[in-house]
Write a protein that holds these residues in place. Structure first.
Motif, PDB file in Angstrom:
ATOM      1  N   PHE A  12      10.228  10.127  -6.479  1.00  0.00           N
ATOM      2  CA  PHE A  12       9.612   8.988  -7.161  1.00  0.00           C
ATOM      3  C   PHE A  12      10.047   7.641  -6.593  1.00  0.00           C
ATOM      4  N   ASP A  13      11.229   7.613  -5.954  1.00  0.00           N
ATOM      5  CA  ASP A  13      11.717   6.347  -5.389  1.00  0.00           C
ATOM      6  C   ASP A  13      11.139   6.045  -4.007  1.00  0.00           C
ATOM      7  N   ARG A  14      10.443   7.019  -3.476  1.00  0.00           N
ATOM      8  CA  ARG A  14       9.957   6.800  -2.104  1.00  0.00           C
ATOM      9  C   ARG A  14       8.812   5.785  -2.096  1.00  0.00           C
ATOM     10  N   PRO A  15       8.787   4.935  -1.058  1.00  0.00           N
ATOM     11  CA  PRO A  15       7.683   3.959  -1.019  1.00  0.00           C
ATOM     12  C   PRO A  15       6.356   4.669  -0.719  1.00  0.00           C
ATOM     13  N   ALA A  16       5.263   4.039  -1.158  1.00  0.00           N
ATOM     14  CA  ALA A  16       3.933   4.616  -0.885  1.00  0.00           C
ATOM     15  C   ALA A  16       3.691   4.585   0.617  1.00  0.00           C
ATOM     16  N   PRO A  17       2.908   5.485   1.115  1.00  0.00           N
ATOM     17  CA  PRO A  17       2.663   5.468   2.560  1.00  0.00           C
ATOM     18  C   PRO A  17       1.982   4.162   2.995  1.00  0.00           C
ATOM     19  N   ARG A  18       2.290   3.768   4.196  1.00  0.00           N
ATOM     20  CA  ARG A  18       1.659   2.550   4.722  1.00  0.00           C
ATOM     21  C   ARG A  18       0.282   2.918   5.254  1.00  0.00           C
ATOM     22  N   ARG A  19      -0.675   2.050   4.985  1.00  0.00           N
ATOM     23  CA  ARG A  19      -2.044   2.315   5.445  1.00  0.00           C
ATOM     24  C   ARG A  19      -2.438   1.330   6.544  1.00  0.00           C
ATOM     25  N   ARG A  20      -3.128   1.865   7.524  1.00  0.00           N
ATOM     26  CA  ARG A  20      -3.565   1.041   8.648  1.00  0.00           C
ATOM     27  C   ARG A  20      -4.458  -0.120   8.154  1.00  0.00           C
ATOM     28  N   SER A  21      -5.302   0.205   7.146  1.00  0.00           N
ATOM     29  CA  SER A  21      -6.255  -0.791   6.666  1.00  0.00           C
ATOM     30  C   SER A  21      -5.556  -1.940   5.926  1.00  0.00           C
ATOM     31  N   GLN A  22      -4.301  -1.677   5.462  1.00  0.00           N
ATOM     32  CA  GLN A  22      -3.595  -2.734   4.722  1.00  0.00           C
ATOM     33  C   GLN A  22      -2.666  -3.555   5.618  1.00  0.00           C
ATOM     34  N   LEU A  23      -2.598  -3.201   6.866  1.00  0.00           N
ATOM     35  CA  LEU A  23      -1.698  -3.917   7.771  1.00  0.00           C
ATOM     36  C   LEU A  23      -2.156  -5.362   7.941  1.00  0.00           C
ATOM     37  N   HIS A  24      -1.209  -6.234   7.860  1.00  0.00           N
ATOM     38  CA  HIS A  24      -1.547  -7.634   8.081  1.00  0.00           C
ATOM     39  C   HIS A  24      -1.054  -8.008   9.476  1.00  0.00           C
ATOM     40  N   ARG A  25      -2.001  -8.326  10.306  1.00  0.00           N
ATOM     41  CA  ARG A  25      -1.596  -8.673  11.669  1.00  0.00           C
ATOM     42  C   ARG A  25      -1.611 -10.187  11.838  1.00  0.00           C
ATOM     43  N   GLU A  26      -0.578 -10.702  12.402  1.00  0.00           N
ATOM     44  CA  GLU A  26      -0.545 -12.133  12.701  1.00  0.00           C
ATOM     45  C   GLU A  26      -0.721 -12.305  14.187  1.00  0.00           C
TER      46      GLU A  26
END
Ligand SMILES: Nc1ncnc2c1ncn2[C@@H]1O[C@H](COP(=O)(O)OP(=O)(O)OP(=O)(O)O)[C@@H](O)[C@H]1O
Length: 308
Positions: free
Chosen positions: A288-302
């Motif tokens: 339950f403490d694990r972070p949610a998986p990172r999604r490519r679509s949510q990546l913020h690119r600068e």
């Protein structure tokens, strides 16, 4: 005089509606009496279907299949077939297998004439010493010899050989190819030999016709004339430039057709949206403490523009 065999714009499909597949499309083939023709093609192209049209076991959906100018309406003793799998009656000896066919086709012959005829053809395929044996006591090559003897003994005008040697090892194949070619030279029965082996086709036949796969059914390709003297010596031929050229032409035709008939599929591949987890980072042992998986679509690119 009409040719002994003629296919004109013959097509054959199997199945109905959406499931319908055209196997043979628009075949044109003329065979003259005494011809030795080989039809060569990949497995599944429709070679047996073609032989079945000639044998009268199938009818073309469109176009015609004619023998001596008349529509082929069904099987008949003037067209003898040798199949891949010998198809002998296992409880009958070599002589009895051949006699059965002779008795059926020549009921008016005397007992002696029929026995002599069976013996003559068994001798032709060099099986006299094995004439009293049952099929299970014979090798594959010997069984196929019996099939050939049985088919020739009823005196067909056309001999249809549907990959007759495909179940045999290379050396037995070679011996039988030579033997059948020798028998043809003596008898001159019209032969259509189906094969998937370029060497076999060019060694035995005078006309080699490729059956080429296509997206909408197989078609007959350009014929190759094999103008090589008989009897053919395979050892000599395999090393001859002329033979190598013919083989190259045939193989190139077959390979080219295979490439053309394979549909080109263009597919856009999208990488999965979930990014791989960095296993080097320490993580909590609790689910339950694990972070949610990172999604490519949510990546913020600068993006940073720098002047150089
Ligand atoms: N009676 C049938 N009903 C439905 N489909 C058939 C029938 N006979 C053959 N086919 C199909 O037609 C195609 C050609 O088969 P065919 O046996 O003529 O090919 P082939 O070139 O002789 O193959 P192989 O060299 O493997 O014996 C195949 O896709 C096969 O599934």
């Amino acid at each position: 005089m009409p040719p002994i065999l003629q296919l004109t714009s013959a097509s054959k499909s199997f199945g109905r509606g959406y499931a319908q597949t055209t196997v043979l499309r628009d075949l044109n083939l003329t065979v003259e009496e005494g011809d030795f023709v080989s039809i060569i093609g990949y497995s599944g192209t429709g070679k047996s279907t073609l032989i079945n049209l000639v044998a009268g076991l199938l009818k073309p959906d469109t176009g015609t299949a004619k023998m001596d100018g008349a529509d082929i309406k069904g099987p008949g003793p003037e067209r003898g077939i040798v199949f891949q799998n010998y198809s002998l009656l296992p409880w009958l000896t070599v002589t009895e297998n051949v006699r059965l066919a002779v008795d059926q086709i020549f009921p008016k012959m005397s007992e002696k004439e029929r026995a002599d005829r069976a013996a003559e053809y068994i001798d032709m395929v060099k099986l006299t010493p094995a004439s009293g044996k049952l099929p299970r006591e014979l090798s594959g090559g010997m069984r196929q010899r019996v099939s050939v003897a049985r088919t020739l003994a009823v005196n067909p005008r056309i001999l249809l050989l549907d990959e007759p040697l495909s179940a045999l090892d290379a050396l037995t194949r070679a011996t039988l190819q030579d033997e059948i070619a020798d028998i043809w030279q003596k008898n001159r029965t019209t032969v259509i030999w189906i094969t998937n082996d370029p060497d076999e086709a060019l060694l035995v036949a005078d006309r080699v016709i490729p059956l080429l796969p296509g997206r909408d059914g197989a078609t007959l390709g350009e014929e190759i004339t094999v103008d090589l003297a008989r009897p053919r010596d395979r050892k000599q031929l395999l090393g001859m430039l002329e033979f190598k050229d013919l083989k190259l032409r045939l193989v190139n035709t077959l390979l080219g057709a295979k490439k053309d008939s394979t549909p080109v599929v263009t597919k856009k591949l999208s990488p999965p949206d979930i990014l791989p987890e960095d296993l080097a980072k320490p993580r909590s042992s609790s689910f339950f403490d694990r972070p949610a998986p990172r999604r490519r679509s949510q990546l913020h690119r600068e993006e940073l523009q720098i002047e150089v």
